[in-house]
Design a protein around this motif. Structure first.
Motif, mmCIF file in Angstrom:
data_model
loop_
_atom_site.group_PDB
_atom_site.id
_atom_site.type_symbol
_atom_site.label_atom_id
_atom_site.label_comp_id
_atom_site.label_asym_id
_atom_site.label_seq_id
_atom_site.Cartn_x
_atom_site.Cartn_y
_atom_site.Cartn_z
ATOM 1 N N GLY A 101 0.796 -1.220 0.000
ATOM 2 C CA GLY A 101 0.000 0.000 0.000
ATOM 3 C C GLY A 101 0.830 1.271 0.000
ATOM 4 O O GLY A 101 0.298 2.353 -0.248
ATOM 5 N N ASP A 102 2.136 1.162 0.289
ATOM 6 C CA ASP A 102 2.992 2.348 0.176
ATOM 7 C C ASP A 102 2.917 2.852 -1.262
ATOM 8 O O ASP A 102 2.887 2.061 -2.211
ATOM 9 N N THR A 103 2.887 4.157 -1.417
ATOM 10 C CA THR A 103 2.701 4.759 -2.729
ATOM 11 C C THR A 103 3.887 5.660 -3.057
ATOM 12 O O THR A 103 4.412 6.352 -2.179
ATOM 13 N N TYR A 145 6.724 -5.807 -6.486
ATOM 14 C CA TYR A 145 5.762 -5.583 -7.563
ATOM 15 C C TYR A 145 4.932 -4.355 -7.217
ATOM 16 O O TYR A 145 4.606 -4.117 -6.046
ATOM 17 N N PHE A 146 4.573 -3.617 -8.270
ATOM 18 C CA PHE A 146 3.785 -2.410 -8.096
ATOM 19 C C PHE A 146 2.552 -2.421 -8.982
ATOM 20 O O PHE A 146 2.587 -2.903 -10.107
ATOM 21 N N LYS A 147 1.490 -1.829 -8.446
ATOM 22 C CA LYS A 147 0.273 -1.506 -9.187
ATOM 23 C C LYS A 147 0.471 -0.085 -9.714
ATOM 24 O O LYS A 147 1.035 0.769 -9.019
ATOM 25 N N VAL A 148 0.012 0.182 -10.922
ATOM 26 C CA VAL A 148 0.124 1.515 -11.511
ATOM 27 C C VAL A 148 -1.173 2.266 -11.257
ATOM 28 O O VAL A 148 -2.208 1.946 -11.835
ATOM 29 N N LEU A 149 -1.119 3.255 -10.369
ATOM 30 C CA LEU A 149 -2.301 4.058 -10.056
ATOM 31 C C LEU A 149 -2.480 5.193 -11.062
ATOM 32 O O LEU A 149 -3.602 5.604 -11.348
ATOM 33 N N GLN A 150 -1.366 5.691 -11.568
ATOM 34 C CA GLN A 150 -1.389 6.726 -12.612
ATOM 35 C C GLN A 150 -0.373 6.326 -13.668
ATOM 36 O O GLN A 150 0.803 6.170 -13.378
ATOM 37 N N THR A 151 -0.829 6.096 -14.884
ATOM 38 C CA THR A 151 0.059 5.665 -15.967
ATOM 39 C C THR A 151 0.935 6.821 -16.431
ATOM 40 O O THR A 151 0.640 7.986 -16.175
ATOM 41 N N GLY A 152 2.009 6.459 -17.124
ATOM 42 C CA GLY A 152 2.881 7.483 -17.676
ATOM 43 C C GLY A 152 4.279 6.961 -17.925
ATOM 44 O O GLY A 152 4.565 5.769 -17.766
ATOM 45 N N PHE A 153 5.137 7.867 -18.311
ATOM 46 C CA PHE A 153 6.517 7.518 -18.645
ATOM 47 C C PHE A 153 7.432 7.667 -17.436
ATOM 48 O O PHE A 153 7.248 8.562 -16.601
ATOM 49 N N VAL A 154 8.441 6.790 -17.382
ATOM 50 C CA VAL A 154 9.504 6.831 -16.378
ATOM 51 C C VAL A 154 10.816 6.731 -17.133
ATOM 52 O O VAL A 154 10.930 5.977 -18.105
ATOM 53 N N LYS A 164 3.111 8.141 0.267
ATOM 54 C CA LYS A 164 2.180 7.596 1.264
ATOM 55 C C LYS A 164 2.817 6.369 1.894
ATOM 56 O O LYS A 164 3.429 5.557 1.204
ATOM 57 N N SER A 165 2.666 6.236 3.198
ATOM 58 C CA SER A 165 3.150 5.064 3.917
ATOM 59 C C SER A 165 1.964 4.325 4.508
ATOM 60 O O SER A 165 0.991 4.947 4.947
ATOM 61 N N SER A 166 2.038 2.995 4.528
ATOM 62 C CA SER A 166 0.939 2.170 5.047
ATOM 63 C C SER A 166 1.459 1.181 6.093
ATOM 64 O O SER A 166 1.396 -0.038 5.903
ATOM 65 N N PRO A 167 1.999 1.696 7.231
ATOM 66 C CA PRO A 167 2.603 0.814 8.232
ATOM 67 C C PRO A 167 1.623 -0.140 8.911
ATOM 68 O O PRO A 167 2.045 -1.067 9.604
ATOM 69 N N GLU A 168 0.336 0.050 8.679
ATOM 70 C CA GLU A 168 -0.654 -0.879 9.229
ATOM 71 C C GLU A 168 -0.657 -2.209 8.470
ATOM 72 O O GLU A 168 -1.221 -3.204 8.936
ATOM 73 N N ASN A 169 -0.009 -2.248 7.312
ATOM 74 C CA ASN A 169 0.039 -3.453 6.482
ATOM 75 C C ASN A 169 1.370 -4.184 6.661
ATOM 76 O O ASN A 169 2.323 -3.637 7.218
#
Length: 185
Positions: A101-103, A145-154, A164-169
């Motif tokens: 869930g970290d973004t 592995y990552f989910k793409v929440l916003q597509t685009g070029f890297v 974003k951090s999700s330390p509850e996970n």
């Protein structure tokens, strides 16, 4: 953190145990930006969609810091970025500190950490040494592995910035440890 290399693989057929195997694990750095789409990196071969690609495994990232550990175990290999099958070689990501869930903002994209990478025999084929599979399983250096929440070029040099951090996970490393228990490796 920043992107050290962007890596793409082509479809390749190899022989393993007297069988023909199709793989996309032979990834190599590219000079142009790569497009991260919802279910894949455009132009990158995904041969086995049961285990790779899709919403939760669209992009695979691996830490440059982990390379040194494995270079010591495999000093005679010709090393290049993409050796672990990663799309993004990132200077310093640590699976013990990345939570599901970290973004992250990188280039034009926003990525969310979803899963660990379970090493398989195709990594052994890439290394020309099946020992790498157990060696990777014995660490937490599995990649993310990552989910793409916003597509685009890297592109190379882009910042890999946590937004974003999700330390509850669970952490990615904890997922790998749980998976090892399930597989009894």
């Amino acid at each position: 953190m920043k992107i050290i290399a962007t890596n793409i693989g082509e479809r390749r057929e190899v022989h393993w145990k007297k069988k023909k195997v199709t793989t996309g694990i032979y990834k190599f750095p590219v000079d142009e930006p790569i497009f991260l789409d919802r279910e894949e990196v455009k132009g990158d071969e995904i041969s086995d969609r049961k285990y790779h690609g899709g919403i939760n495994q669209a992009v695979y990232g691996y830490s440059l810091k982990h390379y040194e550990y494995f270079k010591n175990l495999h000093p005679n290999l010709e090393w290049s970025y993409g050796m672990f099958g990663e799309n993004l070689t990132i200077d310093n990501i640590e699976e013990t500190k990345i939570y599901v869930g970290d973004t992250f903002k990188v280039g034009e994209t926003i990525l969310e950490a979803t899963l660990q990478r379970d090493p398989c025999f195709k990594l052994g084929i890439r290394f020309n040494d099946m020992k790498i599979v157990k060696q990777l399983w014995s660490t937490t250096k599995c990649g993310v592995y990552f989910k793409v929440l916003q597509t685009g070029f890297v592109k190379v040099g882009d910042k890999f910035e946590q937004i974003k951090s999700s330390p509850e996970n669970a952490t990615i490393a904890e997922l790998l440890i749980q998976r090892k228990k399930e597989k009894a490796i």
